[in-house]
Motif scaffolding. Structure first.
Motif, PDB file in Angstrom:
ATOM      1  N   VAL A   8      -0.560  -3.154   0.729  1.00  0.00           N
ATOM      2  CA  VAL A   8      -0.987  -3.727  -0.547  1.00  0.00           C
ATOM      3  C   VAL A   8      -2.485  -3.504  -0.683  1.00  0.00           C
ATOM      4  N   LYS A   9      -2.860  -2.944  -1.822  1.00  0.00           N
ATOM      5  CA  LYS A   9      -4.282  -2.714  -2.123  1.00  0.00           C
ATOM      6  C   LYS A   9      -4.737  -3.817  -3.064  1.00  0.00           C
ATOM      7  N   THR A  10      -5.560  -4.713  -2.558  1.00  0.00           N
ATOM      8  CA  THR A  10      -5.988  -5.856  -3.366  1.00  0.00           C
ATOM      9  C   THR A  10      -6.884  -5.443  -4.522  1.00  0.00           C
ATOM     10  N   ALA A  11      -7.526  -4.285  -4.431  1.00  0.00           N
ATOM     11  CA  ALA A  11      -8.397  -3.822  -5.508  1.00  0.00           C
ATOM     12  C   ALA A  11      -7.622  -3.105  -6.612  1.00  0.00           C
ATOM     13  N   SER A  12      -6.338  -2.899  -6.403  1.00  0.00           N
ATOM     14  CA  SER A  12      -5.509  -2.189  -7.380  1.00  0.00           C
ATOM     15  C   SER A  12      -5.275  -3.046  -8.617  1.00  0.00           C
ATOM     16  N   PRO A  13      -5.151  -2.396  -9.789  1.00  0.00           N
ATOM     17  CA  PRO A  13      -4.812  -3.154 -10.995  1.00  0.00           C
ATOM     18  C   PRO A  13      -3.344  -3.605 -10.993  1.00  0.00           C
ATOM     19  N   VAL A  14      -2.540  -3.054 -10.096  1.00  0.00           N
ATOM     20  CA  VAL A  14      -1.137  -3.431  -9.986  1.00  0.00           C
ATOM     21  C   VAL A  14      -1.037  -4.707  -9.145  1.00  0.00           C
ATOM     22  N   THR A  77      17.362 -11.394   4.303  1.00  0.00           N
ATOM     23  CA  THR A  77      17.399 -10.461   3.176  1.00  0.00           C
ATOM     24  C   THR A  77      17.711  -9.081   3.722  1.00  0.00           C
ATOM     25  N   ARG A  78      18.763  -8.483   3.171  1.00  0.00           N
ATOM     26  CA  ARG A  78      19.210  -7.174   3.650  1.00  0.00           C
ATOM     27  C   ARG A  78      19.351  -6.206   2.478  1.00  0.00           C
ATOM     28  N   VAL A  79      19.228  -4.921   2.790  1.00  0.00           N
ATOM     29  CA  VAL A  79      19.387  -3.876   1.786  1.00  0.00           C
ATOM     30  C   VAL A  79      20.842  -3.878   1.320  1.00  0.00           C
ATOM     31  N   ALA A  80      21.013  -3.929   0.011  1.00  0.00           N
ATOM     32  CA  ALA A  80      22.350  -3.933  -0.588  1.00  0.00           C
ATOM     33  C   ALA A  80      22.892  -2.510  -0.649  1.00  0.00           C
ATOM     34  N   PRO A  81      24.207  -2.381  -0.774  1.00  0.00           N
ATOM     35  CA  PRO A  81      24.780  -1.039  -0.956  1.00  0.00           C
ATOM     36  C   PRO A  81      24.262  -0.432  -2.259  1.00  0.00           C
ATOM     37  N   LEU A  82      23.922   0.839  -2.203  1.00  0.00           N
ATOM     38  CA  LEU A  82      23.462   1.520  -3.408  1.00  0.00           C
ATOM     39  C   LEU A  82      24.657   1.809  -4.309  1.00  0.00           C
ATOM     40  N   THR A  83      24.462   1.589  -5.581  1.00  0.00           N
ATOM     41  CA  THR A  83      25.501   1.892  -6.552  1.00  0.00           C
ATOM     42  C   THR A  83      24.943   2.911  -7.532  1.00  0.00           C
ATOM     43  N   ALA A  84      25.822   3.652  -8.118  1.00  0.00           N
ATOM     44  CA  ALA A  84      25.399   4.644  -9.113  1.00  0.00           C
ATOM     45  C   ALA A  84      24.877   3.920 -10.344  1.00  0.00           C
ATOM     46  N   PRO A  85      23.831   4.449 -10.973  1.00  0.00           N
ATOM     47  CA  PRO A  85      23.328   3.823 -12.191  1.00  0.00           C
ATOM     48  C   PRO A  85      24.429   3.733 -13.243  1.00  0.00           C
ATOM     49  N   THR A  86      24.471   2.591 -13.926  1.00  0.00           N
ATOM     50  CA  THR A  86      25.509   2.395 -14.935  1.00  0.00           C
ATOM     51  C   THR A  86      24.957   2.512 -16.344  1.00  0.00           C
ATOM     52  N   HIS A  87      23.667   2.795 -16.460  1.00  0.00           N
ATOM     53  CA  HIS A  87      23.079   2.922 -17.786  1.00  0.00           C
ATOM     54  C   HIS A  87      21.981   3.979 -17.763  1.00  0.00           C
ATOM     55  N   THR A  88      21.636   4.444 -18.919  1.00  0.00           N
ATOM     56  CA  THR A  88      20.549   5.397 -19.054  1.00  0.00           C
ATOM     57  C   THR A  88      19.231   4.628 -19.001  1.00  0.00           C
ATOM     58  N   PRO A  89      18.272   5.100 -18.210  1.00  0.00           N
ATOM     59  CA  PRO A  89      16.996   4.386 -18.125  1.00  0.00           C
ATOM     60  C   PRO A  89      16.322   4.260 -19.490  1.00  0.00           C
ATOM     61  N   ASP A  90      15.737   3.129 -19.717  1.00  0.00           N
ATOM     62  CA  ASP A  90      15.009   2.861 -20.950  1.00  0.00           C
ATOM     63  C   ASP A  90      13.719   3.676 -20.940  1.00  0.00           C
ATOM     64  N   GLU A  96       6.358   2.765 -18.533  1.00  0.00           N
ATOM     65  CA  GLU A  96       5.601   1.723 -17.825  1.00  0.00           C
ATOM     66  C   GLU A  96       5.533   2.024 -16.329  1.00  0.00           C
ATOM     67  N   LEU A  97       6.657   2.458 -15.754  1.00  0.00           N
ATOM     68  CA  LEU A  97       6.672   2.822 -14.339  1.00  0.00           C
ATOM     69  C   LEU A  97       5.716   3.980 -14.069  1.00  0.00           C
ATOM     70  N   ARG A 100       2.129   2.771 -14.132  1.00  0.00           N
ATOM     71  CA  ARG A 100       1.789   2.028 -12.903  1.00  0.00           C
ATOM     72  C   ARG A 100       1.609   2.989 -11.740  1.00  0.00           C
ATOM     73  N   PHE A 101       2.493   3.996 -11.660  1.00  0.00           N
ATOM     74  CA  PHE A 101       2.368   4.969 -10.586  1.00  0.00           C
ATOM     75  C   PHE A 101       1.047   5.719 -10.670  1.00  0.00           C
ATOM     76  N   VAL A 102       0.712   6.184 -11.852  1.00  0.00           N
ATOM     77  CA  VAL A 102      -0.527   6.943 -12.031  1.00  0.00           C
ATOM     78  C   VAL A 102      -1.736   6.076 -11.671  1.00  0.00           C
ATOM     79  N   ALA A 103      -1.747   4.828 -12.113  1.00  0.00           N
ATOM     80  CA  ALA A 103      -2.860   3.931 -11.781  1.00  0.00           C
ATOM     81  C   ALA A 103      -2.968   3.750 -10.274  1.00  0.00           C
ATOM     82  N   GLU A 104      -1.841   3.568  -9.620  1.00  0.00           N
ATOM     83  CA  GLU A 104      -1.823   3.384  -8.167  1.00  0.00           C
ATOM     84  C   GLU A 104      -2.257   4.667  -7.452  1.00  0.00           C
ATOM     85  N   ALA A 105      -1.779   5.808  -7.923  1.00  0.00           N
ATOM     86  CA  ALA A 105      -2.106   7.086  -7.281  1.00  0.00           C
ATOM     87  C   ALA A 105      -3.577   7.453  -7.469  1.00  0.00           C
TER      88      ALA A 105
END
Length: 125
Positions: A8-14, A77-90, A96-97, A100-105
């Motif tokens: 975790v980068k405390t100086a990050s805007p995220v 807390t354990r990793v759940a089984p992965l399921t196939a996406p059931t919807h098209t990403p918004d 937004e993702l 956030r990635f660009v700001a972090e990178a």
């Protein structure tokens, strides 16, 4: 979880909870954390990162809401089984993702070409 470390980068805007959530979600999606693998307790991860337990708890709640992890009293807390996406990403959510990635990178000083190369490499995995 004996695998990759969460940072975790405390100086990050995220916000810190979002950094934790994003990193764990990525580790799960890429298979670096496997189905059934136990995550550290909220208290343990908070202590390791020097954060409040409520920050880690929020990240875990959001991962659970996204069906990426399951928390059971006594089993942790354990990793759940992965399921196939059931919807098209918004498209708005994806934008937004990406922001956030660009700001972090860029926070450690990565230029556009380096960020684009990292995205291409991740897509090719």
């Amino acid at each position: 979880m004996n695998g990759p470390a969460i940072r975790v980068k405390t100086a990050s805007p995220v916000p810190p909870y979002e950094q934790i959530r994003t990193q764990l979600a990525t580790l799960i999606a890429t298979g670096r954390l496997h189905e059934g693998e136990r995550l550290p307790t909220v208290r343990q991860l908070a202590a390791d990162l020097g954060l409040a337990a409520a920050t880690v708890a929020r990240a875990y709640r959001e991962l659970e809401a996204a069906s990426l992890v399951r928390t059971r009293r006594g089993a942790g807390t354990r990793v759940a089984p992965l399921t196939a996406p059931t919807h098209t990403p918004d498209p708005t959510e994806l934008a937004e993702l990406a922001l956030r990635f660009v700001a972090e990178a860029r926070s450690p000083g990565a230029d556009r070409e380096t960020v684009e190369r990292a995205v291409r490499d991740a897509l090719d995995e």
